[in-house]
Write an enzyme that holds these catalytic residues in place. Sequence first.
Site, mmCIF file in Angstrom:
data_model
loop_
_atom_site.group_PDB
_atom_site.id
_atom_site.type_symbol
_atom_site.label_atom_id
_atom_site.label_comp_id
_atom_site.label_asym_id
_atom_site.label_seq_id
_atom_site.Cartn_x
_atom_site.Cartn_y
_atom_site.Cartn_z
ATOM 1 N N GLY A 40 15.654 32.429 42.959
ATOM 2 C CA GLY A 40 16.182 31.245 42.282
ATOM 3 C C GLY A 40 16.407 31.396 40.789
ATOM 4 O O GLY A 40 16.641 32.499 40.277
ATOM 5 N N THR A 41 16.323 30.275 40.096
ATOM 6 C CA THR A 41 16.595 30.229 38.656
ATOM 7 C C THR A 41 15.655 31.158 37.897
ATOM 8 O O THR A 41 16.079 31.934 37.048
ATOM 9 C CB THR A 41 16.402 28.787 38.134
ATOM 10 O OG1 THR A 41 17.229 27.920 38.891
ATOM 11 C CG2 THR A 41 16.738 28.677 36.669
ATOM 12 N N CYS A 42 14.375 31.059 38.189
ATOM 13 C CA CYS A 42 13.376 31.800 37.407
ATOM 14 C C CYS A 42 13.697 33.289 37.402
ATOM 15 O O CYS A 42 13.749 33.924 36.355
ATOM 16 C CB CYS A 42 11.986 31.540 37.978
ATOM 17 S SG CYS A 42 10.710 32.444 37.127
ATOM 18 N N LYS A 51 13.094 36.680 29.386
ATOM 19 C CA LYS A 51 11.982 37.451 28.806
ATOM 20 C C LYS A 51 12.344 38.921 28.638
ATOM 21 O O LYS A 51 11.881 39.588 27.711
ATOM 22 C CB LYS A 51 10.714 37.314 29.657
ATOM 23 C CG LYS A 51 9.821 36.197 29.191
ATOM 24 C CD LYS A 51 10.209 34.820 29.680
ATOM 25 C CE LYS A 51 10.805 33.889 28.697
ATOM 26 N NZ LYS A 51 11.202 32.599 29.245
ATOM 27 N N VAL A 191 12.207 24.114 24.348
ATOM 28 C CA VAL A 191 11.671 25.436 24.707
ATOM 29 C C VAL A 191 12.787 26.474 24.854
ATOM 30 O O VAL A 191 12.743 27.545 24.231
ATOM 31 C CB VAL A 191 10.861 25.337 26.026
ATOM 32 C CG1 VAL A 191 10.384 26.707 26.455
ATOM 33 C CG2 VAL A 191 9.685 24.389 25.847
ATOM 34 N N HIS A 452 -14.331 42.673 20.186
ATOM 35 C CA HIS A 452 -13.743 42.990 18.889
ATOM 36 C C HIS A 452 -13.155 44.397 18.921
ATOM 37 O O HIS A 452 -13.808 45.307 19.433
ATOM 38 C CB HIS A 452 -14.821 42.921 17.806
ATOM 39 C CG HIS A 452 -14.317 43.294 16.452
ATOM 40 N ND1 HIS A 452 -13.496 42.464 15.720
ATOM 41 C CD2 HIS A 452 -14.481 44.430 15.714
ATOM 42 C CE1 HIS A 452 -13.194 43.061 14.573
ATOM 43 N NE2 HIS A 452 -13.781 44.256 14.551
HETATM 44 C C1 LIG Z 1 16.638 30.084 30.528
HETATM 45 C C2 LIG Z 1 15.412 29.612 31.269
HETATM 46 C C3 LIG Z 1 14.185 30.167 30.996
HETATM 47 C C4 LIG Z 1 13.053 29.758 31.685
HETATM 48 N N1 LIG Z 1 11.870 30.351 31.393
HETATM 49 C C5 LIG Z 1 10.759 29.945 32.035
HETATM 50 C C6 LIG Z 1 9.513 30.580 31.771
HETATM 51 O O1 LIG Z 1 9.427 31.506 30.974
HETATM 52 N N2 LIG Z 1 8.418 30.141 32.443
HETATM 53 C C7 LIG Z 1 8.486 29.119 33.351
HETATM 54 O O2 LIG Z 1 7.459 28.748 33.921
HETATM 55 N N3 LIG Z 1 9.663 28.513 33.633
HETATM 56 C C8 LIG Z 1 10.794 28.902 33.005
HETATM 57 N N4 LIG Z 1 11.987 28.316 33.317
HETATM 58 C C9 LIG Z 1 12.000 27.240 34.331
HETATM 59 C C10 LIG Z 1 11.942 27.824 35.750
HETATM 60 O O3 LIG Z 1 13.006 28.731 35.932
HETATM 61 C C11 LIG Z 1 12.009 26.719 36.775
HETATM 62 O O4 LIG Z 1 10.995 25.764 36.501
HETATM 63 C C12 LIG Z 1 11.800 27.241 38.193
HETATM 64 O O5 LIG Z 1 12.798 28.166 38.517
HETATM 65 C C13 LIG Z 1 11.821 26.083 39.199
HETATM 66 O O6 LIG Z 1 11.697 26.587 40.492
HETATM 67 P P1 LIG Z 1 12.309 25.810 41.749
HETATM 68 O O7 LIG Z 1 11.876 26.599 42.945
HETATM 69 O O8 LIG Z 1 11.973 24.384 41.681
HETATM 70 O O9 LIG Z 1 13.892 25.872 41.575
HETATM 71 P P2 LIG Z 1 14.905 27.074 41.374
HETATM 72 O O10 LIG Z 1 14.241 28.280 40.853
HETATM 73 O O11 LIG Z 1 16.041 26.505 40.627
HETATM 74 O O12 LIG Z 1 15.365 27.417 42.843
HETATM 75 C C14 LIG Z 1 16.127 26.561 43.621
HETATM 76 C C15 LIG Z 1 16.899 27.376 44.628
HETATM 77 O O13 LIG Z 1 17.501 26.499 45.569
HETATM 78 C C16 LIG Z 1 18.767 27.002 45.909
HETATM 79 N N5 LIG Z 1 19.548 25.878 46.457
HETATM 80 C C17 LIG Z 1 19.949 24.758 45.816
HETATM 81 N N6 LIG Z 1 20.607 23.948 46.668
HETATM 82 C C18 LIG Z 1 20.622 24.560 47.861
HETATM 83 C C19 LIG Z 1 21.136 24.238 49.142
HETATM 84 N N7 LIG Z 1 21.782 23.082 49.370
HETATM 85 N N8 LIG Z 1 20.971 25.119 50.159
HETATM 86 C C20 LIG Z 1 20.342 26.283 49.946
HETATM 87 N N9 LIG Z 1 19.822 26.648 48.750
HETATM 88 C C21 LIG Z 1 19.957 25.797 47.743
HETATM 89 C C22 LIG Z 1 19.295 27.571 44.611
HETATM 90 O O14 LIG Z 1 20.303 28.537 44.853
HETATM 91 C C23 LIG Z 1 18.031 28.187 44.004
HETATM 92 O O15 LIG Z 1 17.885 29.535 44.348
HETATM 93 C C24 LIG Z 1 13.153 28.734 32.662
HETATM 94 C C25 LIG Z 1 14.398 28.175 32.965
HETATM 95 C C26 LIG Z 1 15.505 28.594 32.282
HETATM 96 C C27 LIG Z 1 16.838 27.997 32.630
#
Ligand SMILES: Cc1cc2nc3c(=O)[nH]c(=O)nc-3n(C[C@H](O)[C@H](O)[C@H](O)COP(=O)(O)OP(=O)(O)OC[C@H]3O[C@@H](n4cnc5c(N)ncnc54)[C@H](O)[C@@H]3O)c2cc1C
Length: 473
Positions: A40-42, A51, A191, A452
């Site tokens: 996903g996003t992370c 990072k 952030v 230390h």
């Molecule tokens: C630039 C940036 C830097 C970040 N840095 C950090 C960090 O250093 N530390 C930290 O803790 N957090 C960080 N985050 C936040 C972190 O990425 C998110 O909090 C985390 O990814 C949330 O996880 P999630 O599983 O809820 O969603 P996501 O990781 O967004 O995953 C959701 C998934 O669902 C899929 N999806 C959506 N709709 C459908 C559908 N209808 N059918 C099938 N699949 C679908 C998407 O393709 C995606 O893969 C950062 C975010 C960004 C944008």
Amino acid sequence: MAHEYDVVILGGGTGGYVAAIRAAQLGLKTAIVEKGKLGGTCLHKGCIPSKALLRSAEVYATTKRGEDFGVVTGDVSLDFTKVQKRKHQIINQLHKGVQHLMKQGKIDVYEGIGRILGPSIFSPMPGTISVEMNSGAENEMLIPKNVIIATGSQPRTLPGLEIDGNVVMSSDEALEMESLPDSILIVGGGVIGIEWASMLSDFGVEVTVVEYADRIIPTEDQEISKEMQRLLKKKGIKMVTGAKVLSETLTKDNGVTISAEVKGVVKEFKAEKLLVSVGRLANTEGIGLENTEIQIDKGFIVTNEFYQTKESHIYAIGDVIGGLQLAHVASHEGITAVEHIAGKNPTPLDYHLVSRCIYSRPEVASVGITETEAIEKGHKVKVGKFSFRAIGKALVLGESDGFVKMIADEETNDLLGVHMIGPHVTDMISEAGLALVLDAVPWEIANTIHPHPTLSEAIGEAALAVDGKAIHG
Ligand SMILES: Cc1cc2nc3c(=O)[nH]c(=O)nc-3n(C[C@H](O)[C@H](O)[C@H](O)COP(=O)(O)OP(=O)(O)OC[C@H]3O[C@@H](n4cnc5c(N)ncnc54)[C@H](O)[C@@H]3O)c2cc1C
């Protein structure tokens, strides 16, 4: 053909794939539906790529000041193509790791867009999932006893500030830049905005940050914001707070020009690129919520403390439910939801105990409440602060800016919050997190012997400072 499961997870991000692994460990027949890439996003557009770029920027900036360490390097230059290649290699390695974990857990992965159907021939309750397969194959039909929605979030922008992916970017496009601009305007000093500001400045880009609130990283403790502002300014980053961007003034001709109203005065800003970092929108569209009773509040799915929605067999976790949009929060929520499905009576997550990190240079890490929040809640506070300037290891590293701040209740001694800014604090915050979980008081932290020379000595000293007993301060 229809397939039956105990749990189907919609979205394979940090929340979704971790939930799937826990479900498999508990013996539940599990499937994940992912329209993009597992992780996903992370993994692909967030934590890891940002990072990786931050680390390259740090190495570049440190190499340029090699002489401070007696290391004579000559001219230092940047190969941004290699920087991006390294980032992709890290992502690919971790992506393979997640794919392997799915196989190991015998978790079925459906690559396609999942949608919740209402009551149907397959099930009397909403929850059947149809998957439009990325391969173009016929739709798959999944019949789960339970569903977990983990569809995450996407970048938000401001009305009139449309992302064109080239000159006006969100973090998604910025992560894929093939070369660096000479200058950038970052709208939003939270952030993500601050991580980008720090990274791009270390890469040598001229950076301006405009922030609507009266201080950058406004959810952090005031003193941390102030110190961050001072240190970023020292790096040459321009920061304008209390600035309302006037989107309608945006022009794109040889870069961008845009105005903002700053304390009643309209100011114009010019840069080669503009990065919008003003928060994230939950992915609730197109997933079939209209076929359910699930409630939405301010764009986020509403759940109880076990992440059940109004349809009690449909759970939602991670960025799609809002709150702290962090990867470690999403995965903990996923584990809690799955354990609830399995009847394990999990302890609801206490968000007060979640550590929050910013990976800029300097780093920021915090857990618990800020000094202002503590006072607002009626605590009489005592505060211990200790600067990294008096920490030997910080001087050895050549990174002695910043401090550790510990807040406790004067009457009960209860630890209320720990806030740090400085080198490697994101790796040190877990000690404070554990202290809060164990209900430790500052003297117990101080009595934990900090070796230390380490940076962690600043935590021990800050704990002593709460009662005016710091040794080196
Ligand atoms: C630039 C940036 C830097 C970040 N840095 C950090 C960090 O250093 N530390 C930290 O803790 N957090 C960080 N985050 C936040 C972190 O990425 C998110 O909090 C985390 O990814 C949330 O996880 P999630 O599983 O809820 O969603 P996501 O990781 O967004 O995953 C959701 C998934 O669902 C899929 N999806 C959506 N709709 C459908 C559908 N209808 N059918 C099938 N699949 C679908 C998407 O393709 C995606 O893969 C950062 C975010 C960004 C944008």
